[in-house]
Design an enzyme around this catalytic site. Structure first.
Site, short mmCIF file in Angstrom:
data_model
loop_
_atom_site.label_atom_id
_atom_site.label_comp_id
_atom_site.label_asym_id
_atom_site.label_seq_id
_atom_site.Cartn_x
_atom_site.Cartn_y
_atom_site.Cartn_z
CG HIS A 141 -0.21 0.30 2.50
ND1 HIS A 141 0.60 -0.63 3.10
CD2 HIS A 141 -0.17 1.39 3.29
CE1 HIS A 141 1.10 -0.13 4.20
NE2 HIS A 141 0.67 1.10 4.35
C1 UD1 Z 1 -2.41 5.06 6.13
C2 UD1 Z 1 -1.18 5.44 6.95
C3 UD1 Z 1 -0.14 4.33 6.84
C4 UD1 Z 1 -0.72 2.99 7.22
C5 UD1 Z 1 -1.93 2.73 6.33
C6 UD1 Z 1 -2.59 1.40 6.62
C7 UD1 Z 1 -0.62 7.85 7.08
C8 UD1 Z 1 0.35 8.87 6.65
N1 UD1 Z 1 -0.53 6.66 6.48
O1 UD1 Z 1 -2.03 5.06 4.75
O2 UD1 Z 1 0.92 4.61 7.74
O3 UD1 Z 1 0.24 1.97 7.03
O4 UD1 Z 1 -2.87 3.80 6.53
O5 UD1 Z 1 -3.67 1.16 5.79
O6 UD1 Z 1 -1.42 8.11 7.95
N2 UD1 Z 1 -9.19 5.00 1.07
C9 UD1 Z 1 -10.39 4.37 0.90
N3 UD1 Z 1 -11.09 4.00 2.02
C10 UD1 Z 1 -10.63 4.22 3.27
C11 UD1 Z 1 -9.40 4.88 3.43
C12 UD1 Z 1 -8.68 5.23 2.32
O7 UD1 Z 1 -10.84 4.15 -0.21
O8 UD1 Z 1 -11.30 3.84 4.25
C13 UD1 Z 1 -8.40 5.36 -0.13
C14 UD1 Z 1 -8.53 6.81 -0.50
O9 UD1 Z 1 -8.59 6.87 -1.89
C15 UD1 Z 1 -7.24 7.41 -0.01
C16 UD1 Z 1 -6.26 6.26 -0.11
O10 UD1 Z 1 -7.03 5.08 0.11
O11 UD1 Z 1 -6.87 8.53 -0.74
C17 UD1 Z 1 -5.14 6.34 0.88
O12 UD1 Z 1 -5.65 6.46 2.20
P1 UD1 Z 1 -4.90 7.35 3.32
O13 UD1 Z 1 -5.69 7.30 4.57
O14 UD1 Z 1 -4.55 8.66 2.78
O15 UD1 Z 1 -3.51 6.62 3.56
P2 UD1 Z 1 -3.11 5.07 3.57
O16 UD1 Z 1 -2.35 4.79 2.32
O17 UD1 Z 1 -4.26 4.19 3.89
#
Ligand code: UD1
Length: 380
Positions: free
Chosen positions: A222
């Site tokens: 991820h």
């Molecule tokens: C976050 C944490 C990372 C952790 C990871 C576990 C930070 C900086 N990063 O990264 O340390 O290892 O979580 O999963 O806090 N999205 C969805 N549904 C959700 C959440 C996210 O579709 O419930 C999608 C969105 O398009 C979003 C992308 O995933 O833009 C990334 O999510 P984000 O919360 O920004 O960071 P993670 O990559 O999940």
């Protein structure tokens, strides 16, 4: 005493569950009541990324939900600070407790300190040395501001001392996530692998390769450094679909799926006969898969730790780690392979030649949460 603890993203939930249990136990046994408020910032909001973990780990519903959702880092951190400031001002806690290294950890520690509220960081002192990782910035800032730094291992104590943190602020408590692993492993062991697969298949009705115990690989990916660049992700997918000669079970993070679609790799991944594509899976399902996997490929820090305790040979698809205690040179199960296919290929074959070897670093004993709460009470 009043404590606000904060969760935001998936890896926080398995760290806060035992802490809440420790507060409940304390309140049953002690005359000094600890009032606890759980705040969910809402960084992860999909049912599979959040609510599933509350249900599986018996975490009570969050008292306050900030609903910040997705966005750029500045948006996530800024929106969390704006919403959390109101909570701290109205609740007036004695302590804000943050865990791990996600954006919620940073946003809430900064907010607490600006309002002169004491902050405790559980999982303090981890350092990758890599400032291109958003989590490293979160760790550095949170640790610089915190009043009480609770570390998972002794290497972290050295990191903090090296940065000039006074010894009296640091306490070695062990790894709180392992409390959850120990509490839940019997339940996970009772799950049937075919049921786990059936319930979590991403594309219902897809043809599955035969998955036998000890003869399958599991992968999670991820990190932006792996999935956000076409020139990195494409050769990785070529290796995974072309050279892994056993079923490869892959619960796909929303970010990785989105990037596969953007890069036009989705159809290739769906058509690969060795890949079993799954939606993000629950805690027990992941633990069950890990327990009997022949090999694990991951860029997650938490899974690196779980592989070490379970003894699953683990290829960590990163060039550095904030968790060196899990590396083979420190006796752990994990090897850094970055995202270079030659290196991954070599270490993949080395790992297959290795037997399963569970390791338990000092104080990864399932009793960390109680030590965390005791340290907070002592520092109050
Ligand atoms: C976050 C944490 C990372 C952790 C990871 C576990 C930070 C900086 N990063 O990264 O340390 O290892 O979580 O999963 O806090 N999205 C969805 N549904 C959700 C959440 C996210 O579709 O419930 C999608 C969105 O398009 C979003 C992308 O995933 O833009 C990334 O999510 P984000 O919360 O920004 O960071 P993670 O990559 O999940």
């Amino acid at each position: 005493m009043k404590i606000i603890s904060v969760v935001g993203a998936r890896p926080n939930f398995m760290k806060i569950a035992p802490f809440i249990r420790a507060i409940e136990k304390h309140n049953r046994q002690s005359a000094v009541h600890v009032e606890h408020i759980l705040v969910h910032t809402g960084q992860h909001y999909d049912h599979q990324m959040s609510q599933t973990f509350f249900d599986a780990l018996n975490i009570p519903p969050a008292d306050i939900h900030l609903e910040v959702g997705s966005g750029t880092h500045a948006e996530q951190v800024g929106n969390t600070m704006i919403a959390f400031e109101k909570v701290v001002m109205s609740e007036k806690p004695d302590w804000v407790v943050v865990v791990g290294d996600v954006n919620a950890t940073l946003a809430c520690s900064v907010t607490a300190k600006k309002l002169h509220v004491k902050c405790c960081h559980i999982e303090a002192g981890l350092r990758s040395g890599d400032l291109t990782m958003p989590e490293e910035i979160n760790r550095l800032v949170t640790d610089r501001l915190s009043d009480l730094l609770l570390t998972p291992d002794t290497l972290s104590i050295e990191n903090l001392k090296g940065e000039g943190v006074p010894g009296e602020k640091i306490e070695f408590v062990g790894n709180i996530m392992i409390d959850t692993l120990e509490e839940q492993r019997a339940k996970a062991a009772g799950l049937k692998i075919e049921e786990v697969l059936k319930e979590n298949l991403l594309i219902q009705g897809s043809v599955l390769p035969a998955v036998e115990e000890e003869h399958y690989a599991v992968m999670t990916l991820h990190r932006p450094s792996n999935v956000d660049h076409r020139e990195i992700f494409t050769p990785l997918i070529d290796f995974l679909t072309g050279e892994v000669e056993m079923p490869l079970l892959w619960p796909i993070h929303p970010r990785a799926r989105k990037q596969l679609e953007i890069f036009g790799l989705w159809d290739k991944v769906v058509a690969a006969p060795n890949l079993v594509l799954m939606r993000p899976i629950g805690y027990h399902d992941m633990l069950r898969l890990n327990m009997n996997a022949r090999i694990f490929l991951t860029d997650s820090g938490g899974l690196q730790e779980e592989c070490t305790v379970l003894g699953t040979p683990c290829l960590t698809m990163r060039w550095n780690t904030e968790r060196p205690i899990t590396l083979s040179e420190h006796g752990g199960a994990s090897v850094l392979v970055g995202n270079n296919v030659e290196r991954i290929r070599e270490e993949y074959h080395n790992a297959l030649a290795k037997p399963r070897k569970p390791v338990r670093p000092e104080l990864w004993d399932g009793k960390t949460a109680e030590r965390c709460l005791a340290a907070i009470i002592k520092a109050s």
